[in-house]
Design a protein around this motif. Structure first.
Motif, PDB file in Angstrom:
ATOM      1  N   ASN A 186       0.817  -1.214   0.000  1.00 49.51           N
ATOM      2  CA  ASN A 186       0.000   0.000   0.000  1.00 49.51           C
ATOM      3  C   ASN A 186       0.850   1.263   0.000  1.00 49.51           C
ATOM      4  O   ASN A 186       2.055   1.219   0.182  1.00 49.51           O
ATOM      5  CB  ASN A 186      -0.968  -0.041   1.185  1.00 49.51           C
ATOM      6  N   LYS A 187       0.138   2.370  -0.232  1.00 43.86           N
ATOM      7  CA  LYS A 187       0.856   3.653  -0.362  1.00 43.86           C
ATOM      8  C   LYS A 187       0.858   4.388   0.981  1.00 43.86           C
ATOM      9  O   LYS A 187      -0.169   4.435   1.660  1.00 43.86           O
ATOM     10  CB  LYS A 187       0.126   4.546  -1.368  1.00 43.86           C
ATOM     11  N   TRP A 188       1.978   5.031   1.303  1.00 47.31           N
ATOM     12  CA  TRP A 188       2.121   5.671   2.609  1.00 47.31           C
ATOM     13  C   TRP A 188       2.744   7.047   2.453  1.00 47.31           C
ATOM     14  O   TRP A 188       3.498   7.287   1.503  1.00 47.31           O
ATOM     15  CB  TRP A 188       3.038   4.827   3.503  1.00 47.31           C
ATOM     16  N   GLU A 189       2.443   7.927   3.380  1.00 52.26           N
ATOM     17  CA  GLU A 189       3.149   9.210   3.420  1.00 52.26           C
ATOM     18  C   GLU A 189       3.692   9.426   4.835  1.00 52.26           C
ATOM     19  O   GLU A 189       3.037   9.027   5.821  1.00 52.26           O
ATOM     20  CB  GLU A 189       2.235  10.358   2.997  1.00 52.26           C
ATOM     21  N   VAL A 190       4.869  10.025   4.916  1.00 55.15           N
ATOM     22  CA  VAL A 190       5.450  10.284   6.240  1.00 55.15           C
ATOM     23  C   VAL A 190       4.768  11.516   6.822  1.00 55.15           C
ATOM     24  O   VAL A 190       4.672  12.544   6.170  1.00 55.15           O
ATOM     25  CB  VAL A 190       6.971  10.515   6.129  1.00 55.15           C
ATOM     26  N   VAL A 191       4.252  11.405   8.067  1.00 53.19           N
ATOM     27  CA  VAL A 191       3.581  12.560   8.662  1.00 53.19           C
ATOM     28  C   VAL A 191       4.360  13.159   9.842  1.00 53.19           C
ATOM     29  O   VAL A 191       4.118  14.290  10.234  1.00 53.19           O
ATOM     30  CB  VAL A 191       2.134  12.228   9.109  1.00 53.19           C
ATOM     31  N   HIS A 192       5.280  12.397  10.409  1.00 56.09           N
ATOM     32  CA  HIS A 192       6.022  12.948  11.550  1.00 56.09           C
ATOM     33  C   HIS A 192       7.291  12.138  11.787  1.00 56.09           C
ATOM     34  O   HIS A 192       7.305  10.922  11.600  1.00 56.09           O
ATOM     35  CB  HIS A 192       5.154  12.896  12.815  1.00 56.09           C
ATOM     36  N   LYS A 193       8.320  12.855  12.196  1.00 52.47           N
ATOM     37  CA  LYS A 193       9.537  12.167  12.638  1.00 52.47           C
ATOM     38  C   LYS A 193       9.904  12.758  13.988  1.00 52.47           C
ATOM     39  O   LYS A 193       9.809  13.982  14.168  1.00 52.47           O
ATOM     40  CB  LYS A 193      10.687  12.427  11.654  1.00 52.47           C
ATOM     41  N   GLY A 194      10.278  11.920  14.916  1.00 55.15           N
ATOM     42  CA  GLY A 194      10.624  12.436  16.239  1.00 55.15           C
ATOM     43  C   GLY A 194      11.582  11.502  16.946  1.00 55.15           C
ATOM     44  O   GLY A 194      12.049  10.509  16.375  1.00 55.15           O
TER      45      GLY A 194
END
Ligand code: ADP
Length: 471
Positions: free
Chosen positions: A52-60
């Motif tokens: 499936n397709k994904w998008e990065v929304v946060h990095k911490g």
């Protein structure tokens, strides 16, 4: 209302049992009644991730004791499941194929929970409800309320749903360093019988606690693996809400796993075709009634009794039926069931392992489902079976008692027994054979169970009503 579910499982992303089914379905039904629903879970390396397709929304980043870890939150890009799905990745901890069963599960789920609240604390707004499921996410209510770094989350009401209180995630006090800077006056909220107990902690700290059937909640007050006094003490905030089933995924008229679909108005033909397919696959005789068991081969499910039930059934009732078992778990039970294979005279088959498509085919092709569970918080199998025209033979316990009415009772449609014993189960099989020998009655019961409504609609609304009492 904006609801955030945090869970270790969610079907079809990753599932090990009923928890996955529930978290895959409930949010979609809540979404259908116009709420904003998010599911947050670990980013295991399952097929769903790669397909499936994904998008990065946060990095911490945050720390687990002395170890600093980086995390990434990704979001499924197409709203494929009907709600917002977020996965949390932590290299070295969550990037594994299986959901559970690793020596460092305590560290894996602690880091996951820390990452979730660390991310939520950075949102520009706060959600209305944070709903956690079982012990893997049970530290979240405590950390939201008693870790000063996450003070911005402290006013958000939390709900805990207990899918299985046998597993509590207890860990020794040396792991308390994992909890980010917490108020040590609150130590008592973490503690149960000398350990940190995430399930007990969630029962103490969540605003409301639900169990997946009303009867299971009653049982927990007298039998909950050591938490009995806690359930008694906290009974005022506990309630039982029966699980539903996802009637889109579990629809015998459209199920893509089935070779032959089953029409609820005329199930006979579809059931017979599915039974033939199953019997061909396992070398069974399609003329005989087919009894199946699907599930974890563990003591809770009384799977240890199955080998003797089969031996006694053949010996005392005669070789008048087929048995087919699907499951994995206790190696001793797996071994006993495997060893019995050569004894089959075209009437016994077993598949050791997890196999989603075979499970669907067994619900569709079987005549009867055995569910003699010692403990069954809700149980989904009996509801799937009934929707697929398979009559359940269940022990009167937990959610099984709430969902199956014995044929001998007014309006009944299933077979129930009192004890998880070889004798009781064998007697249930005997009663099933009598029913099978009466095709008119068998047909009527089959039609009746296929029409029963176990959908999520009512239960999804009960959860919303519960949230409303908190917001
Ligand atoms: P639990 O969560 O205690 O295992 P439930 O009855 O709530 O039991 O849910 C069990 C779910 O897991 C059902 O969807 C059932 O079909 C599925 N399941 C269990 N074992 C297997 C297996 N070996 N292969 C495929 N599906 C399985």
């Amino acid at each position: 209302m904006e609801i955030v579910h945090v869970s270790a499982e969610c079907y079809p992303v990753a599932k090990a049992g009923g928890l996955g089914d529930v978290v895959g379905a409930l949010p979609r039904y809540q979404r259908e009644i116009s709420h904003v629903v998010k599911v947050v879970m670990p980013m295991y390396r399952t097929r769903f991730l790669y397909e499936n397709k994904w998008e990065v929304v946060h990095k911490g980043g945050s720390s687990l004791g002395y170890w600093w870890f980086e995390y990434t939150v990704i979001k499924e890009a197409t709203n494929l499941l009907g709600f917002d799905l977020y996965l949390v990745d932590i290299a070295g901890l969550l990037d594994r194929e299986k959901v559970y069963g690793y020596d460092d599960d305590a560290e894996r789920f602690m880091a996951f929970q820390i990452a979730v609240i660390d991310w939520m604390a950075k949102w520009q707004h706060i959600p209305d409800i944070v709903h956690v499921h079982d012990h893997h996410t049970g530290m979240i209510p405590f950390m939201m309320q008693h870790c000063p770094s996450y003070q911005s989350l402290s006013g958000i009401p939390t709900v805990l749903t207990i899918h299985n209180a046998q597993y509590q995630g207890a860990m020794s006090w040396d792991k308390s360093i994992y909890i980010p800077g917490w108020d040590s006056w609150k130590r008592g909220l973490l503690e149960w019988e000398g350990n940190i107990n995430p399930l007990a902690c969630a029962i103490k700290t969540a605003y409301k606690v639900t169990t997946v059937s009303q009867n299971y909640l009653r049982e927990l007050r007298s039998m909950s693996n050591g938490l009995e006094p806690l359930f008694e003490y906290e009974k005022g905030k506990c309630s039982g809400i029966l699980n539903g089933i996802d009637t889109d995924v579990w629809n015998p008229a459209t199920d893509p796993y089935l070779q032959h679909h089953i029409k609820p108005s005329d199930p006979g033909k579809g059931k017979a075709a599915n039974k033939r397919y199953l019997c061909d696959t396992f070398g069974l005789d399609p003329e005989k009634p087919l009894f199946v068991f699907i599930g974890r081969l563990v003591g809770e499910k009384a799977a240890d009794l199955l080998p003797q039930v089969i031996v006694d059934g053949f010996q005392f009732i005669g070789r008048r039926m087929n048995f087919l078992i699907l499951g994995s778990g206790d190696p001793e039970v797996e071994g006993k069931l495997e060893v019995m294979k050569p004894l089959s005279a075209g009437d016994y088959g077993v598949y050791i392992g997890y196999n989603e498509s075979l499970a669907h085919r067994m619900y569709a092709g079987a005549d009867f489902l055995l569910m003699p569970s010692r403990v069954e918080p809700c149980g989904l199998n009996q509801m799937y079976a009934m929707r697929y025209g398979t009559i359940p033979i269940v022990r009167k316990t937990g959610g099984l008692q709430d969902t199956v009415v014995d044929l001998d009772e007014p309006g009944g449609y299933g077979i129930t027994h009192l004890h998880a014993s070889v004798g009781d189960i064998t007697h249930g099989i005997y009663r099933a054979l009598q029913l099978y020998g009466d095709p008119v009655r068998m047909k009527a019961v089959r039609k009746k169970i296929m029409k029963l409504d176990f959908s999520w609609h009512a239960s999804a609304k009960h959860y919303i009503d519960l949230y409303r009492t908190l917001t």
